[in-house]
Design an enzyme around this catalytic site. Structure first.
Site, PDB file in Angstrom:
ATOM      1  N   PRO A  11       0.797  -1.230   0.000  1.00 31.52           N
ATOM      2  CA  PRO A  11       0.000   0.000   0.000  1.00 31.52           C
ATOM      3  C   PRO A  11       0.828   1.277   0.000  1.00 31.52           C
ATOM      4  CG  PRO A  11      -0.085  -1.071   2.145  1.00 31.52           C
ATOM      5  CD  PRO A  11       0.548  -2.053   1.188  1.00 31.52           C
ATOM      6  N   ASN A  12       0.345   2.213  -0.772  1.00 30.53           N
ATOM      7  CA  ASN A  12       0.868   3.587  -0.873  1.00 30.53           C
ATOM      8  C   ASN A  12       2.172   3.687  -1.654  1.00 30.53           C
ATOM      9  OD1 ASN A  12      -1.257   4.786   0.729  1.00 30.53           O
ATOM     10  ND2 ASN A  12      -0.306   3.776   2.487  1.00 30.53           N
ATOM     11  N   ARG A  19       5.149  11.090  -2.380  1.00 31.28           N
ATOM     12  CA  ARG A  19       4.811  10.778  -0.995  1.00 31.28           C
ATOM     13  C   ARG A  19       6.018  11.022  -0.091  1.00 31.28           C
ATOM     14  NH1 ARG A  19       4.796   4.607   1.245  1.00 31.28           N
ATOM     15  NH2 ARG A  19       3.923   5.103   3.267  1.00 31.28           N
ATOM     16  N   TYR A  24      11.215   9.080   1.534  1.00 34.94           N
ATOM     17  CA  TYR A  24      11.267   8.026   0.521  1.00 34.94           C
ATOM     18  C   TYR A  24      11.999   8.431  -0.757  1.00 34.94           C
ATOM     19  CZ  TYR A  24       7.795   5.894   3.588  1.00 34.94           C
ATOM     20  OH  TYR A  24       7.163   5.357   4.675  1.00 34.94           O
ATOM     21  N   ASN A  80       8.131  -5.329  -0.447  1.00 35.42           N
ATOM     22  CA  ASN A  80       7.927  -4.157   0.398  1.00 35.42           C
ATOM     23  C   ASN A  80       6.442  -4.091   0.711  1.00 35.42           C
ATOM     24  OD1 ASN A  80       7.720  -1.734   1.691  1.00 35.42           O
ATOM     25  ND2 ASN A  80       8.916  -0.568   0.207  1.00 35.42           N
ATOM     26  N   ALA A  83       2.953  -0.413   5.093  1.00 33.00           N
ATOM     27  CA  ALA A  83       2.468  -0.418   6.472  1.00 33.00           C
ATOM     28  C   ALA A  83       1.914  -1.772   6.911  1.00 33.00           C
ATOM     29  CB  ALA A  83       1.405   0.667   6.651  1.00 33.00           C
ATOM     30  N   HIS A  86       3.717  -3.903   9.543  1.00 37.40           N
ATOM     31  CA  HIS A  86       3.587  -3.681  10.988  1.00 37.40           C
ATOM     32  C   HIS A  86       2.233  -4.128  11.542  1.00 37.40           C
ATOM     33  CE1 HIS A  86       6.994  -1.289   9.832  1.00 37.40           C
ATOM     34  NE2 HIS A  86       6.249  -0.450   9.154  1.00 37.40           N
ATOM     35  N   ASP A  93       1.473 -15.290   7.652  1.00 38.66           N
ATOM     36  CA  ASP A  93       0.978 -16.648   7.410  1.00 38.66           C
ATOM     37  C   ASP A  93       1.073 -17.015   5.932  1.00 38.66           C
ATOM     38  OD1 ASP A  93       0.437 -16.919  10.091  1.00 38.66           O
ATOM     39  OD2 ASP A  93      -1.744 -16.746   9.886  1.00 38.66           O
ATOM     40  N   GLU A 104      12.360  -9.242   2.728  1.00 40.80           N
ATOM     41  CA  GLU A 104      11.576  -8.093   3.191  1.00 40.80           C
ATOM     42  C   GLU A 104      12.389  -6.825   2.939  1.00 40.80           C
ATOM     43  OE1 GLU A 104      10.611  -8.287   7.369  1.00 40.80           O
ATOM     44  OE2 GLU A 104      10.136  -6.143   7.442  1.00 40.80           O
ATOM     45  N   HIS A 106      12.542  -2.443   2.917  1.00 41.40           N
ATOM     46  CA  HIS A 106      12.012  -1.112   3.216  1.00 41.40           C
ATOM     47  C   HIS A 106      12.955  -0.070   2.650  1.00 41.40           C
ATOM     48  CE1 HIS A 106       9.076  -3.032   5.699  1.00 41.40           C
ATOM     49  NE2 HIS A 106      10.055  -3.735   6.249  1.00 41.40           N
ATOM     50  N   ILE A 107      12.379   0.922   2.034  1.00 38.34           N
ATOM     51  CA  ILE A 107      13.165   2.021   1.456  1.00 38.34           C
ATOM     52  C   ILE A 107      13.841   2.801   2.581  1.00 38.34           C
ATOM     53  CG2 ILE A 107      12.987   4.178   0.152  1.00 38.34           C
ATOM     54  CD1 ILE A 107      10.494   2.838  -1.247  1.00 38.34           C
ATOM     55  N   SER A 108      13.073   3.092   3.606  1.00 38.18           N
ATOM     56  CA  SER A 108      13.586   3.844   4.750  1.00 38.18           C
ATOM     57  C   SER A 108      14.124   2.886   5.814  1.00 38.18           C
ATOM     58  CB  SER A 108      12.460   4.696   5.355  1.00 38.18           C
ATOM     59  OG  SER A 108      11.421   3.858   5.847  1.00 38.18           O
ATOM     60  N   ARG A 113      12.805   5.239  12.802  1.00 35.41           N
ATOM     61  CA  ARG A 113      11.578   6.030  12.683  1.00 35.41           C
ATOM     62  C   ARG A 113      10.660   5.777  13.887  1.00 35.41           C
ATOM     63  NH1 ARG A 113       9.185   5.299   6.902  1.00 35.41           N
ATOM     64  NH2 ARG A 113       7.923   7.068   7.646  1.00 35.41           N
ATOM     65  N   ARG A 117       6.810   1.468  13.788  1.00 37.89           N
ATOM     66  CA  ARG A 117       7.425   0.839  12.601  1.00 37.89           C
ATOM     67  C   ARG A 117       8.547  -0.127  12.977  1.00 37.89           C
ATOM     68  NH1 ARG A 117       5.322   4.041   8.358  1.00 37.89           N
ATOM     69  NH2 ARG A 117       4.900   6.143   9.105  1.00 37.89           N
TER      70      ARG A 117
HETATM   71  C1  DQA Z   1       8.135   1.333   4.114  1.00 39.45           C
HETATM   72  C2  DQA Z   1       8.153   1.623   5.620  1.00 39.45           C
HETATM   73  C3  DQA Z   1       6.775   1.416   6.229  1.00 39.45           C
HETATM   74  O1  DQA Z   1       6.821   1.706   7.620  1.00 39.45           O
HETATM   75  C4  DQA Z   1       5.788   2.353   5.580  1.00 39.45           C
HETATM   76  O2  DQA Z   1       4.492   2.131   6.097  1.00 39.45           O
HETATM   77  C5  DQA Z   1       5.778   2.243   4.099  1.00 39.45           C
HETATM   78  C6  DQA Z   1       7.055   2.132   3.405  1.00 39.45           C
HETATM   79  C7  DQA Z   1       9.481   1.658   3.456  1.00 39.45           C
HETATM   80  O3  DQA Z   1       9.659   1.259   2.302  1.00 39.45           O
HETATM   81  O4  DQA Z   1      10.345   2.316   4.053  1.00 39.45           O
HETATM   82  O5  DQA Z   1       4.746   2.343   3.452  1.00 39.45           O
HETATM   83  O6  DQA Z   1       7.895  -0.063   3.934  1.00 39.45           O
END
Ligand code: DQA
Length: 150
Positions: A11-12, A19, A24, A80, A83, A86, A93, A104, A106-108, A113, A117
């Site tokens: 998502p997002n 964003r 990011y 990725n 959210a 978390h 599962d 797994e 994550h960009i950040s 943070r 998270r």
């Molecule tokens: C994220 C980190 C997550 O906490 C956040 O909700 C995202 C992006 C990252 O790529 O850093 O949507 O997965």
């Protein structure tokens, strides 16, 4: 048969570039796809690149990936989950149930943070975890999957 790697975004992540650019960066998801395609082309593997804002679609994609990995068609998934990382026991599962190799991503650096998270439901089910390299983490994670595959 050419094997493939699935890069799965939750998502997002369709909003990348617009964003929270301070967190990011300014690259868009299309830019990320180009980075991933270049890494896969260099390695001679195919790329499937998917984004969904819907948890069930991500679960379906992981199930499909598990079947494709069992059939020898897929090396693994760079995931990725945004959210959902978390919040989602269902994604945890799905990774376990599908027996699919997941990195797994994550960009950040999520650990630098907000506290909410810091916990990931995915990490215990993932083969590896990568965070904080910006969008360059995607080709790095693809390289890691290739290395693990031998
Ligand atoms: C994220 C980190 C997550 O906490 C956040 O909700 C995202 C992006 C990252 O790529 O850093 O949507 O997965």
């Amino acid at each position: 048969m050419t094997q493939k790697i699935l890069v799965l975004n939750g998502p997002n992540l369709n909003l990348l570039g617009q964003r929270e650019p301070a967190v990011y960066g300014s690259a868009t998801l299309a830019d990320v796809q180009v980075l991933c395609q270049t890494a896969c082309d260099l390695a001679g593997v195919a790329l499937e690149f998917v984004q969904s804002n819907h948890e069930g679609d991500l679960i379906d994609a992981l199930h499909r990936a598990g079947r494709e990995q069992a059939a020898g068609e897929l090396l693994g998934v760079v995931f990725n989950a945004g959210a959902y990382t978390h919040t989602s026991v269902a994604l945890h599962d799905a990774i376990k149930g599908a027996q699919v190799t997941v990195v797994e991503l994550h960009i950040s650096n999520v650990h630098a943070r907000e506290v909410f998270r810091h916990h990931s439901f995915l990490s215990p089910a993932a083969k590896a975890v990568m965070a904080g390299f910006g969008v360059q983490g995607y080709p790095l994670a693809i390289g890691g999957l290739l290395q693990m595959a031998g």
